[in-house]
Design a protein around this motif. Sequence first.
Motif, PDB file in Angstrom:
ATOM      1  N   THR A 320       0.715  -1.260   0.209  1.00 15.36           N
ATOM      2  CA  THR A 320       0.001   0.086  -0.072  1.00 15.36           C
ATOM      3  C   THR A 320       0.930   1.219   0.067  1.00 15.36           C
ATOM      4  O   THR A 320       0.439   2.190  -0.881  1.00 15.36           O
ATOM      5  N   ARG A 323       2.316   1.753  -3.480  1.00 13.47           N
ATOM      6  CA  ARG A 323       1.278   2.250  -4.187  1.00 13.47           C
ATOM      7  C   ARG A 323       1.012   3.580  -4.244  1.00 13.47           C
ATOM      8  O   ARG A 323       1.050   4.532  -5.118  1.00 13.47           O
ATOM      9  N   ASN A 324       0.919   4.048  -3.051  1.00 15.29           N
ATOM     10  CA  ASN A 324       0.575   5.577  -2.715  1.00 15.29           C
ATOM     11  C   ASN A 324       2.042   6.244  -2.999  1.00 15.29           C
ATOM     12  O   ASN A 324       1.663   7.404  -3.566  1.00 15.29           O
ATOM     13  N   HIS A 325       3.150   5.939  -2.642  1.00 18.00           N
ATOM     14  CA  HIS A 325       4.281   6.638  -3.215  1.00 18.00           C
ATOM     15  C   HIS A 325       4.419   6.778  -4.841  1.00 18.00           C
ATOM     16  O   HIS A 325       4.585   7.789  -5.459  1.00 18.00           O
ATOM     17  N   GLU A 326       3.939   5.563  -5.429  1.00 17.45           N
ATOM     18  CA  GLU A 326       3.941   5.918  -6.892  1.00 17.45           C
ATOM     19  C   GLU A 326       2.819   6.702  -7.572  1.00 17.45           C
ATOM     20  O   GLU A 326       3.114   7.652  -8.406  1.00 17.45           O
ATOM     21  N   ARG A 327       1.766   6.878  -6.768  1.00 14.55           N
ATOM     22  CA  ARG A 327       0.767   7.696  -7.242  1.00 14.55           C
ATOM     23  C   ARG A 327       1.132   9.155  -7.027  1.00 14.55           C
ATOM     24  O   ARG A 327       1.128  10.079  -7.839  1.00 14.55           O
ATOM     25  N   ARG A 328       2.129   9.386  -5.874  1.00 11.15           N
ATOM     26  CA  ARG A 328       2.334  10.793  -5.420  1.00 11.15           C
ATOM     27  C   ARG A 328       3.318  11.348  -6.520  1.00 11.15           C
ATOM     28  O   ARG A 328       3.367  12.454  -7.126  1.00 11.15           O
ATOM     29  N   LYS A 329       4.418  10.291  -7.068  1.00 10.58           N
ATOM     30  CA  LYS A 329       5.340  10.313  -8.029  1.00 10.58           C
ATOM     31  C   LYS A 329       4.449  11.018  -9.389  1.00 10.58           C
ATOM     32  O   LYS A 329       4.885  11.984 -10.046  1.00 10.58           O
ATOM     33  N   ASN A 330       3.788  10.148  -9.508  1.00 13.53           N
ATOM     34  CA  ASN A 330       2.957  10.022 -10.944  1.00 13.53           C
ATOM     35  C   ASN A 330       2.303  11.664 -11.031  1.00 13.53           C
ATOM     36  O   ASN A 330       2.419  12.384 -11.838  1.00 13.53           O
ATOM     37  N   ALA A 331       1.675  12.297  -9.857  1.00 18.56           N
ATOM     38  CA  ALA A 331       0.855  13.144  -9.616  1.00 18.56           C
ATOM     39  C   ALA A 331       1.876  14.271  -9.788  1.00 18.56           C
ATOM     40  O   ALA A 331       1.781  15.514 -10.588  1.00 18.56           O
ATOM     41  N   LYS A 334       3.094  14.819 -13.373  1.00 19.54           N
ATOM     42  CA  LYS A 334       1.873  15.145 -14.133  1.00 19.54           C
ATOM     43  C   LYS A 334       1.655  16.796 -14.160  1.00 19.54           C
ATOM     44  O   LYS A 334       1.548  17.766 -14.819  1.00 19.54           O
TER      45      LYS A 334
END
Length: 340
Positions: A320, A323-331, A334
Amino acid sequence: MSETVYEERMQLPSEHAANVLGRYDQNAKKIERAFHVSLIMRDDSLRILGPRIAVDKAKAALTDLLSLSERGNDITEQAVNYRISMSMSENEQLLTDLDEECICYTISGRPVKPKTLGQKAYVDSIRNNMITFGIGPAGTGKTYLAMAMAITAFRNEEVGRIILTRPAIEAGEKLGFLPGDLQSKIDPYLRPLYDALYQIMGADNFQKNMEKGLIEVAPLAYMRGRTLDNAYIILDEAQNTTQAQMKMFLTRVGFGSKVIVTGDLSQKDLAPGAVSGLDVAAEILKNIEGIAFCELTSKDVVRHPLVQRIVEAYERFEKTQNRNHERRKNAVRKGGRENR
């Protein structure tokens, strides 16, 4: 319309009933919950009631546990849990198949055997390769099985000595000044290796062989500059090696030697930002003949069942977090592109 209740019976001799069904029927209750069946014991006959497929699976599991009991094994909670998990998987295999292989006996006469498919694959890999990496979480028997294989080879005179080593790194806390001579200072880091040796070999036998130089327990730094021929060499806690240390260790291997490297990639005690030598080795050595990588999982944990649940809980938490770390990086990426 309710599903038809199917019934099967099996003979469960009274001398094995308590072992198979567990203390206060704990194993029986676990099997009932897992397969959604009811178990009713009368004299030496066990009735299994429930849906047809569930009854068949429960009977197969109970028959396997009975066979294990008839061979003189104590039916542990871990064995019951593992048998149930195998029944739920596509690759169902009998526990009695695992029970056929005994590596050695402890000083108290307890047999040392692989208890899971992952452990069996690990033992087979050690037997068939010059260098084996055993990677997995705590409690999967990586070090203990490696030690059993080393002691067996030593007793059978397949090798002339056993060398056990691990990096002397504190597990997340500063221990400060340790009194005593050099051996006293490094002993706390090597205690898990001593414990396994005492269990399998006995303290007196271990001391005699250590005094003769046939068994050596030392920190990894002591391996530099040596060539290790005709030896069984175990590097424990390899996740705490640096890339240079791992290269140094693997290039010490001489003729007639066998090497086992064990580590848990989820428990690194290296300085922040440091790259583990085990990570690098897994990447660059995976396709070299004679070197095998055996990955054990939470399913292979053979300590108290609570340890398995702890390992699984941490795995879920870390997934988890990742996944949260990857989401923050992608955000962030972007947002950066949109602001250009």
